[in-house]
Write an enzyme that holds these catalytic residues in place. Structure first.
Site, PDB file in Angstrom:
ATOM      1  N   PRO A   1      32.836  51.812 -23.574  1.00 64.06           N
ATOM      2  CA  PRO A   1      33.864  52.807 -23.266  1.00 64.06           C
ATOM      3  C   PRO A   1      34.284  52.708 -21.792  1.00 64.06           C
ATOM      4  O   PRO A   1      33.443  52.487 -20.911  1.00 64.06           O
ATOM      5  CB  PRO A   1      33.178  54.146 -23.541  1.00 64.06           C
TER       6      PRO A   1
ATOM      7  N   ILE B   1      32.834  53.017 -16.447  1.00 62.57           N
ATOM      8  CA  ILE B   1      32.637  51.867 -17.329  1.00 62.57           C
ATOM      9  C   ILE B   1      31.209  51.998 -17.844  1.00 62.57           C
ATOM     10  O   ILE B   1      30.257  51.955 -17.052  1.00 62.57           O
ATOM     11  CB  ILE B   1      32.822  50.524 -16.584  1.00 62.57           C
ATOM     12  N   HIS B   2      31.044  52.183 -19.148  1.00 61.03           N
ATOM     13  CA  HIS B   2      29.721  52.440 -19.746  1.00 61.03           C
ATOM     14  C   HIS B   2      29.404  51.311 -20.720  1.00 61.03           C
ATOM     15  O   HIS B   2      29.994  51.231 -21.791  1.00 61.03           O
ATOM     16  CB  HIS B   2      29.730  53.787 -20.465  1.00 61.03           C
ATOM     17  N   ILE B   3      28.469  50.441 -20.353  1.00 63.72           N
ATOM     18  CA  ILE B   3      28.178  49.249 -21.155  1.00 63.72           C
ATOM     19  C   ILE B   3      27.196  49.607 -22.270  1.00 63.72           C
ATOM     20  O   ILE B   3      26.016  49.823 -22.028  1.00 63.72           O
ATOM     21  CB  ILE B   3      27.604  48.123 -20.289  1.00 63.72           C
ATOM     22  N   GLY B   4      27.714  49.693 -23.485  1.00 68.17           N
ATOM     23  CA  GLY B   4      26.884  49.972 -24.646  1.00 68.17           C
ATOM     24  C   GLY B   4      26.678  51.454 -24.892  1.00 68.17           C
ATOM     25  O   GLY B   4      26.936  52.291 -24.039  1.00 68.17           O
TER      26      GLY B   4
END
Length: 170
Positions: free
Chosen positions: A137, A89-92
């Site tokens: 993403p 989980i990639h924030i931004g």
């Protein structure tokens, strides 16, 4: 196994391999990974999955498992499921460059997390003001038991309530 999507809420037939549903990590719009404005993700260099344009600032675990990594900058989380599937989980986009500013994490590496558990909060306004994209993403890293992915794009999903991706396992 066909590529026809099952109706929402419909169970997979017993003749097909089993599946793993990946929830929306936040409220917002689910888009395909190819639509992410970063080639690392859109070209599937890390893996395949989906992305979400957030309308909320809270991120939840899309699956249950062991949290094998929490980035020092609090922008990325890796969860390994019981089946050994790793989910990023990639924030931004490029938010690593914020060095954790605008992020609050509620978990630590090696914790067991439950699907729906809060992972982090982020300051969407700060991310945008600094010139970064807040798109998130969610990537399924390559694993031999993953046969295919079925994205469920939608304009308005709710965290934990909406299935964003179905992973078909062999």
């Amino acid at each position: 196994m066909g590529n026809q999507p099952a109706e929402y809420g419909e169970q997979e037939s017993s003749e097909s391999a089993h599946t793993m549903d990946v929830s929306a990590v936040t409220d917002g719009e689910v888009i395909t990974i190819e639509e992410v404005p970063d080639e690392l993700f859109s070209a599937k260099m890390i893996g395949d999955g989906y992305a979400i344009i957030p309308s909320s600032d809270t991120v939840y675990a899309p699956v249950s498992g062991k949290l094998i990594e929490v980035a020092d900058a609090k922008h990325a989380y890796y969860i390994e499921t019981e089946e050994g599937i790793k989910v990023l989980i990639h924030i931004g986009i490029d938010t690593l460059l914020l060095n954790g500013e605008g992020f609050t994490t509620y978990v630590k590496r090696n914790m067991t997390v439950e699907k729906g558990q809060i992972l982090a909060e982020f300051d969407k306004q700060l991310i945008e003001e600094r010139g970064f994209q807040p798109v998130i993403p969610v990537i399924i890293l390559d694993h031999p038991s993953v046969s295919s992915l079925q994205i469920r794009p939608a304009k308005a999903v709710k965290a934990n309530d909406s299935v964003a991706l179905t992973v078909h396992l062999v």
